[in-house]
Design a protein around this motif. Structure first.
Motif, PDB file in Angstrom:
ATOM      1  N   TRP A  32       0.809  -1.209   0.000  1.00 36.21           N
ATOM      2  CA  TRP A  32       0.000   0.000   0.000  1.00 36.21           C
ATOM      3  C   TRP A  32       0.849   1.269   0.000  1.00 36.21           C
ATOM      4  O   TRP A  32       0.328   2.351  -0.217  1.00 36.21           O
ATOM      5  CB  TRP A  32      -0.918   0.021   1.219  1.00 36.21           C
ATOM      6  CG  TRP A  32      -0.154  -0.165   2.502  1.00 36.21           C
ATOM      7  CD1 TRP A  32       0.547   0.794   3.179  1.00 36.21           C
ATOM      8  CD2 TRP A  32      -0.001  -1.371   3.226  1.00 36.21           C
ATOM      9  NE1 TRP A  32       1.134   0.245   4.302  1.00 36.21           N
ATOM     10  CE2 TRP A  32       0.807  -1.086   4.351  1.00 36.21           C
ATOM     11  CE3 TRP A  32      -0.459  -2.669   3.052  1.00 36.21           C
ATOM     12  CZ2 TRP A  32       1.157  -2.054   5.284  1.00 36.21           C
ATOM     13  CZ3 TRP A  32      -0.098  -3.625   3.986  1.00 36.21           C
ATOM     14  CH2 TRP A  32       0.691  -3.315   5.078  1.00 36.21           C
ATOM     15  N   LYS A  90      -4.675  -0.791   6.686  1.00 25.89           N
ATOM     16  CA  LYS A  90      -4.038  -0.273   5.473  1.00 25.89           C
ATOM     17  C   LYS A  90      -4.224  -1.241   4.309  1.00 25.89           C
ATOM     18  O   LYS A  90      -4.514  -0.826   3.185  1.00 25.89           O
ATOM     19  CB  LYS A  90      -2.554  -0.015   5.718  1.00 25.89           C
ATOM     20  CG  LYS A  90      -2.318   1.168   6.621  1.00 25.89           C
ATOM     21  CD  LYS A  90      -0.856   1.322   6.953  1.00 25.89           C
ATOM     22  CE  LYS A  90      -0.660   2.454   7.952  1.00 25.89           C
ATOM     23  NZ  LYS A  90       0.722   2.546   8.404  1.00 25.89           N
ATOM     24  N   PHE A  91      -4.066  -2.536   4.581  1.00 25.91           N
ATOM     25  CA  PHE A  91      -4.241  -3.509   3.513  1.00 25.91           C
ATOM     26  C   PHE A  91      -5.691  -3.551   3.047  1.00 25.91           C
ATOM     27  O   PHE A  91      -5.964  -3.653   1.845  1.00 25.91           O
ATOM     28  CB  PHE A  91      -3.783  -4.903   3.941  1.00 25.91           C
ATOM     29  CG  PHE A  91      -4.039  -5.922   2.875  1.00 25.91           C
ATOM     30  CD1 PHE A  91      -3.332  -5.892   1.685  1.00 25.91           C
ATOM     31  CD2 PHE A  91      -5.026  -6.879   3.039  1.00 25.91           C
ATOM     32  CE1 PHE A  91      -3.592  -6.810   0.678  1.00 25.91           C
ATOM     33  CE2 PHE A  91      -5.289  -7.805   2.044  1.00 25.91           C
ATOM     34  CZ  PHE A  91      -4.564  -7.765   0.856  1.00 25.91           C
ATOM     35  N   TYR A  94      -6.216  -0.664   0.712  1.00 24.26           N
ATOM     36  CA  TYR A  94      -5.461  -0.939  -0.515  1.00 24.26           C
ATOM     37  C   TYR A  94      -6.190  -1.981  -1.371  1.00 24.26           C
ATOM     38  O   TYR A  94      -6.374  -1.801  -2.571  1.00 24.26           O
ATOM     39  CB  TYR A  94      -4.066  -1.419  -0.133  1.00 24.26           C
ATOM     40  CG  TYR A  94      -3.272  -2.045  -1.241  1.00 24.26           C
ATOM     41  CD1 TYR A  94      -2.641  -1.265  -2.203  1.00 24.26           C
ATOM     42  CD2 TYR A  94      -3.138  -3.432  -1.318  1.00 24.26           C
ATOM     43  CE1 TYR A  94      -1.898  -1.849  -3.216  1.00 24.26           C
ATOM     44  CE2 TYR A  94      -2.392  -4.022  -2.324  1.00 24.26           C
ATOM     45  CZ  TYR A  94      -1.778  -3.227  -3.272  1.00 24.26           C
ATOM     46  OH  TYR A  94      -1.044  -3.809  -4.269  1.00 24.26           O
ATOM     47  N   TRP A  95      -6.639  -3.062  -0.730  1.00 19.22           N
ATOM     48  CA  TRP A  95      -7.298  -4.147  -1.459  1.00 19.22           C
ATOM     49  C   TRP A  95      -8.618  -3.672  -2.066  1.00 19.22           C
ATOM     50  O   TRP A  95      -8.986  -4.070  -3.172  1.00 19.22           O
ATOM     51  CB  TRP A  95      -7.508  -5.349  -0.547  1.00 19.22           C
ATOM     52  CG  TRP A  95      -8.008  -6.548  -1.294  1.00 19.22           C
ATOM     53  CD1 TRP A  95      -9.227  -7.145  -1.162  1.00 19.22           C
ATOM     54  CD2 TRP A  95      -7.311  -7.290  -2.290  1.00 19.22           C
ATOM     55  NE1 TRP A  95      -9.329  -8.216  -2.017  1.00 19.22           N
ATOM     56  CE2 TRP A  95      -8.154  -8.322  -2.727  1.00 19.22           C
ATOM     57  CE3 TRP A  95      -6.048  -7.180  -2.859  1.00 19.22           C
ATOM     58  CZ2 TRP A  95      -7.795  -9.238  -3.702  1.00 19.22           C
ATOM     59  CZ3 TRP A  95      -5.683  -8.093  -3.826  1.00 19.22           C
ATOM     60  CH2 TRP A  95      -6.549  -9.106  -4.244  1.00 19.22           C
TER      61      TRP A  95
END
Length: 126
Positions: A32, A90-91, A94-95
């Motif tokens: 990210w 955060k992931f 981002y995903w």
């Protein structure tokens, strides 16, 4: 596996092959980040044991299953394990942004593999 994807994982990641049925690649990173960061790992075990906060342990697993009649099923699985709550958040963001594109890349890789398996590839000779 698609050469560019494999190169990304192998730069700082690790792989394990249980030939002829399974191939796994893993890495530790921050996909990210504007400039993605990674932590080198030399084995799947080292990746599993990594626990520093703020990172994502992730990879792909490729499994072949013979179906008979000269047919083989190829399955891919993406595995992700954030090392803490911050990395999970955060992931997740981002995903949410890249998920659709990731699916397109996966379909492209599987299509290329299918064409290679059927001998219909237009891959130039090296």
């Amino acid at each position: 596996m698609h050469a560019g994807c494999l190169e990304m994982f192998m730069l700082n990641g690790a792989s394990e092959e249980s030939a002829p049925r399974r191939f796994t690649v893993v890495m530790v990173g921050k996909p990210w980040s504007p400039v993605p960061a990674s932590v080198p790992v030399s084995s799947l075990a080292e990746c599993r044991q990594f626990s520093a906060p703020g990172w994502l342990k992730y990879g792909m697993d490729w499994t072949l299953t013979e179906l008979g009649d000269d047919r083989t099923l190829l399955e891919t699985t993406t595995q992700c394990e954030p090392t803490d709550r911050s990395a999970r958040l955060k992931f997740s963001l981002y995903w949410a942004l890249i998920r659709g594109f990731s699916g397109l890349v996966r379909r492209d890789m599987l299509g290329s593999i299918g064409r290679l398996a059927r001998g219909k590839s237009r891959v130039p000779a090296v």
